[in-house]
Write an enzyme that holds these catalytic residues in place. Structure first.
Site, PDB file in Angstrom:
ATOM      1  N   ALA A   1      49.760  29.986  30.205  1.00  0.00           N
ATOM      2  CA  ALA A   1      48.954  28.830  30.259  1.00  0.00           C
ATOM      3  C   ALA A   1      49.644  27.648  30.338  1.00  0.00           C
ATOM      4  O   ALA A   1      49.499  26.584  30.933  1.00  0.00           O
ATOM      5  CB  ALA A   1      47.956  28.948  28.921  1.00  0.00           C
TER       6      ALA A   1
ATOM      7  N   TRP B   1      55.449  39.826  27.456  1.00  0.00           N
ATOM      8  CA  TRP B   1      55.118  41.271  26.976  1.00  0.00           C
ATOM      9  C   TRP B   1      54.089  42.139  27.804  1.00  0.00           C
ATOM     10  O   TRP B   1      53.875  43.372  27.375  1.00  0.00           O
ATOM     11  CB  TRP B   1      55.009  41.267  25.730  1.00  0.00           C
TER      12      TRP B   1
ATOM     13  N   GLN C   1      51.682  44.177  29.730  1.00  0.00           N
ATOM     14  CA  GLN C   1      52.085  45.398  30.682  1.00  0.00           C
ATOM     15  C   GLN C   1      51.105  45.762  31.758  1.00  0.00           C
ATOM     16  O   GLN C   1      51.194  45.344  32.681  1.00  0.00           O
ATOM     17  CB  GLN C   1      52.095  46.753  29.760  1.00  0.00           C
TER      18      GLN C   1
ATOM     19  N   GLY D   1      48.112  44.219  33.134  1.00  0.00           N
ATOM     20  CA  GLY D   1      47.766  43.622  34.246  1.00  0.00           C
ATOM     21  C   GLY D   1      47.057  42.583  34.253  1.00  0.00           C
ATOM     22  O   GLY D   1      46.723  41.916  33.047  1.00  0.00           O
TER      23      GLY D   1
ATOM     24  N   GLU E   1      40.970  49.928  33.607  1.00  0.00           N
ATOM     25  CA  GLU E   1      41.186  49.900  32.207  1.00  0.00           C
ATOM     26  C   GLU E   1      39.676  49.817  31.846  1.00  0.00           C
ATOM     27  O   GLU E   1      38.824  50.010  32.264  1.00  0.00           O
ATOM     28  CB  GLU E   1      41.835  48.887  31.871  1.00  0.00           C
TER      29      GLU E   1
ATOM     30  N   ARG F   1      37.893  48.905  23.443  1.00  0.00           N
ATOM     31  CA  ARG F   1      39.023  49.122  22.386  1.00  0.00           C
ATOM     32  C   ARG F   1      38.574  49.151  20.912  1.00  0.00           C
ATOM     33  O   ARG F   1      39.290  49.960  20.328  1.00  0.00           O
ATOM     34  CB  ARG F   1      39.913  47.931  22.477  1.00  0.00           C
TER      35      ARG F   1
ATOM     36  N   HIS G   1      46.720  43.101  18.450  1.00  0.00           N
ATOM     37  CA  HIS G   1      47.034  42.974  19.682  1.00  0.00           C
ATOM     38  C   HIS G   1      46.746  41.511  20.277  1.00  0.00           C
ATOM     39  O   HIS G   1      47.384  40.966  21.101  1.00  0.00           O
ATOM     40  CB  HIS G   1      46.371  43.863  20.619  1.00  0.00           C
TER      41      HIS G   1
ATOM     42  N   GLU H   1      45.855  31.998  24.804  1.00  0.00           N
ATOM     43  CA  GLU H   1      45.439  32.836  23.405  1.00  0.00           C
ATOM     44  C   GLU H   1      45.299  31.895  22.199  1.00  0.00           C
ATOM     45  O   GLU H   1      44.452  32.295  21.219  1.00  0.00           O
ATOM     46  CB  GLU H   1      46.510  34.037  23.078  1.00  0.00           C
TER      47      GLU H   1
ATOM     48  N   ARG I   1      37.539  40.957  23.611  1.00  0.00           N
ATOM     49  CA  ARG I   1      38.223  40.558  24.988  1.00  0.00           C
ATOM     50  C   ARG I   1      38.131  41.761  25.954  1.00  0.00           C
ATOM     51  O   ARG I   1      38.581  42.991  25.497  1.00  0.00           O
ATOM     52  CB  ARG I   1      39.749  40.203  24.859  1.00  0.00           C
TER      53      ARG I   1
ATOM     54  N   SER J   1      42.985  38.359  29.653  1.00  0.00           N
ATOM     55  CA  SER J   1      43.746  37.292  28.847  1.00  0.00           C
ATOM     56  C   SER J   1      44.897  36.418  29.912  1.00  0.00           C
ATOM     57  O   SER J   1      44.957  35.246  29.883  1.00  0.00           O
ATOM     58  CB  SER J   1      44.669  37.827  27.712  1.00  0.00           C
ATOM     59  N   LEU J   2      45.564  37.348  30.732  1.00  0.00           N
ATOM     60  CA  LEU J   2      46.435  36.626  31.598  1.00  0.00           C
ATOM     61  C   LEU J   2      45.591  35.588  32.561  1.00  0.00           C
ATOM     62  O   LEU J   2      46.018  34.649  32.891  1.00  0.00           O
ATOM     63  CB  LEU J   2      47.132  37.435  32.496  1.00  0.00           C
TER      64      LEU J   2
HETATM   65  C1  SIN Z   1      47.607  47.052  27.970  1.00  0.00           C
HETATM   66  O1  SIN Z   1      48.162  47.325  28.849  1.00  0.00           O
HETATM   67  O2  SIN Z   1      46.848  47.899  27.576  1.00  0.00           O
HETATM   68  C2  SIN Z   1      47.215  45.512  27.758  1.00  0.00           C
HETATM   69  C3  SIN Z   1      46.307  44.942  28.414  1.00  0.00           C
HETATM   70  C4  SIN Z   1      45.538  43.651  27.842  1.00  0.00           C
HETATM   71  O3  SIN Z   1      45.857  43.595  26.563  1.00  0.00           O
HETATM   72  O4  SIN Z   1      44.900  43.181  28.418  1.00  0.00           O
END
Ligand code: SIN
Length: 521
Positions: free
Chosen positions: A15, A45, A47, A49, A113, A276, A337, A361, A372, A377-378
């Site tokens: 951001a 950090w 991972q 995507g 995901e 989640r 997280h 964030e 979320r 988030s990205l």
């Molecule tokens: C993950 O790689 O499980 C995290 C991705 C996220 O939190 O959006």
């Protein structure tokens, strides 16, 4: 001597970098202050995507629906529309700027995901997506000579004069002394507060300083009760809770209890790809049933060759701890997280303080609601980073900076004493984990509040006071919300209640108020 620039951006994650580029490419001078190395951020950090509508079988409507369902009735629909509709354009731009997302046969590869109805997650170098995005954004920012990035420049507090934010006080890394810098506006992109908890997937810097600074300057914070716990953090004694990406479950990994039984079949028809909060609570229930502290992630169905290529970082990290992900069961448990709550903003990153903008964030834009959607988030950081930069620029066209000067909002607290700070952090994190964690109830929350009151009665450093203040805000909001929704689960009010379809809003010195939307100030 105080300094002067056009705009200040706090933070160098996705951001902050995107906001800085937006400002600089439109002719403004930007000072970016970041508390450690330029590339040290939660973004780095990341991972799994970034979710984006780019594949042939996907639409913005589907992405919007998935986001709204995950958000458990509390997303601001307009904010979600902005995210999914503008996201595609900004990701394409990121690719033009050199971001190398993984491809096969010249085409982007999409993974899946939890709670996504389509394969829409782009990744880079397998499981190093955030790192690749930060690399490309830093390279792009370097092409803008008007961006001055100061690493190890810790912002202490905001300067607010006549209700307008006009600068910050920061620790000058060269002079090793506090210094003031003035600007037309400040864009806060300082990241989240995952470190409030004893077990977290976040980097050590994710202590929520930006939220606390904004709060002490008079800004409104929204939805602080909603914290996301990632179900699968590697759980090895004495090791940090390294994230085992949800993308592993997207590629077919399953969860087994201590007896080797696949247990998600007992909890949710979406199995390991349920949202989640559901997977995290199911894991906790299963650990209680079996009297253990972990469950196991099993991806042994996949070949070693595939796993090495698809999850190189996870493969190497697990190997370091003596685990081969293609043949061993991986001990996991949930860890904090992501903070859905934060500084309340409108659709353009405007906060309740004139001259203060925020993105990423650190904010609550209403995009995530109560929970979320994975990998949103990205995208949020990118879209709202750009929008907040654009708004700061546009709004301050009519601002006459004159002779900017003012007094920093008094940083609360004494000089830092590292040993005492560490003791406070440790205690707060433990209380948050045990009393304000995945499951809460009135008794546990009241207990936490009285512990925090006790801690606050001592002389605390600024860092420690920020930290306890945020813990207190999360706990107060969790006590206020008498229902369960998304990331907030109250065992004494286990059901979702439509009467609570509202946002909590907190402001210093005021009781919690409610609001129908985040953006509607
Ligand atoms: C993950 O790689 O499980 C995290 C991705 C996220 O939190 O959006």
């Amino acid at each position: 001597m105080s300094l002067r620039t056009d705009f200040i951006v706090i933070g160098s994650g996705i951001a902050g970098l995107r906001a800085s580029i937006e400002l600089a490419q439109n002719g403004a001078e930007v000072a970016v202050l970041t508390k450690s190395r330029a590339s040290d951020s939660n973004t780095e950090w990341a991972q799994g995507g970034v979710a984006v509508v780019l594949s042939d079988d996907d639409t913005a409507e589907l992405h919007e629906d998935d986001t709204l369902v995950a958000g458990a009735g509390l997303c601001d629909e307009k904010a979600v529309e902005v995210l999914v509709n503008e996201g595609t354009r900004y990701i394409k731009q990121l690719i033009e700027w050199g971001t190398e997302f993984d491809q096969e046969g010249g085409k982007l590869v999409f993974t899946r995901e939890a709670a996504h109805s389509r394969r829409r997650i782009l990744h880079a170098h397998g499981d190093s997506t955030g790192k690749e995005i930060v690399r490309a954004l830093i390279a792009r920012a370097r092409q803008e000579p008007a961006i001055n990035l100061s690493a190890f420049a810790n912002t202490e507090s905001l300067i607010v004069e006549n209700g307008r934010c006009i600068g910050v006080r920061f620790l000058d890394p060269i002079l090793k002394a506090p210094r003031e810098i003035y600007a037309n506006a400040v864009v806060m992109c300082a990241g989240g507060a995952g470190q409030l908890y004893q077990h977290s997937t976040n980097p050590p810097g994710a202590t929520g300083d930006g939220m606390a600074m904004a709060f002490f300057a008079g800004a409104e914070l929204a939805d602080m009760e909603f914290v996301q716990f990632h179900p699968t953090a590697l759980n090895i004694a004495e090791a940090p809770r390294f994230l085992l990406s949800e993308a592993m479950r997207g590629e077919g990994a399953i969860l087994r209890n201590a007896h080797g039984k696949r247990f998600m079949t007992d909890y949710d028809e979406r199995l390991e790809l349920a949202p989640r909060d559901i997977v995290s609570r199911s894991i906790v229930a299963e650990m209680r049933k079996t009297g253990t502290r972990t469950v196991f992630l099993d991806i042994t169905e996949k070949s070693e060759g595939f796993l090495k290529e698809r999850f190189p970082k996870i493969y190497e990290t697990c190997k370091y701890y003596g685990l081969n992900i293609s043949s061993d069961l991986l001990p996991v448990s949930p860890a904090s997280h992501y903070t859905m709550g934060g500084v309340r903003t409108d659709l353009w990153g405007r906060t309740s303080i004139e001259g203060l903008y925020a993105a990423g964030e650190v904010t609550c834009t209403g995009v995530h609601g109560a929970n979320r959607l994975a990998s949103n988030s990205l995208l949020e950081g990118l879209v709202f980073g750009a929008r907040s930069g654009a708004a700061a620029l546009k709004d301050s066209k009519s601002f006459d900076p004159g002779d900017l000067s003012g007094k920093a909002v008094e940083a609360r607290g004494d000089e830092t004493s590292p040993t005492r700070d560490e003791a406070v952090f440790k205690r707060v994190k433990r209380v948050m984990w045990e009393r304000v964690g995945i499951t809460r109830d009135e008794e546990s929350l009241r207990h936490a509040l009285s512990e925090f009151e006790h801690i606050t009665s001592a002389n605390l450093s600024r860092r420690a006071r920020n930290f306890v203040t945020l813990a207190n805000l999360v706990t107060r909001a969790a006590l206020w919300r008498k229902e369960s929704r998304g990331g907030h689960f109250r065992s004494d009010y286990p059901d979702r209640d439509k009467a609570w379809r509202m946002h909590s809003v907190q402001r210093e010195g005021k009781a919690i108020s409610k609001s129908k939307s985040v953006g509607g100030f």
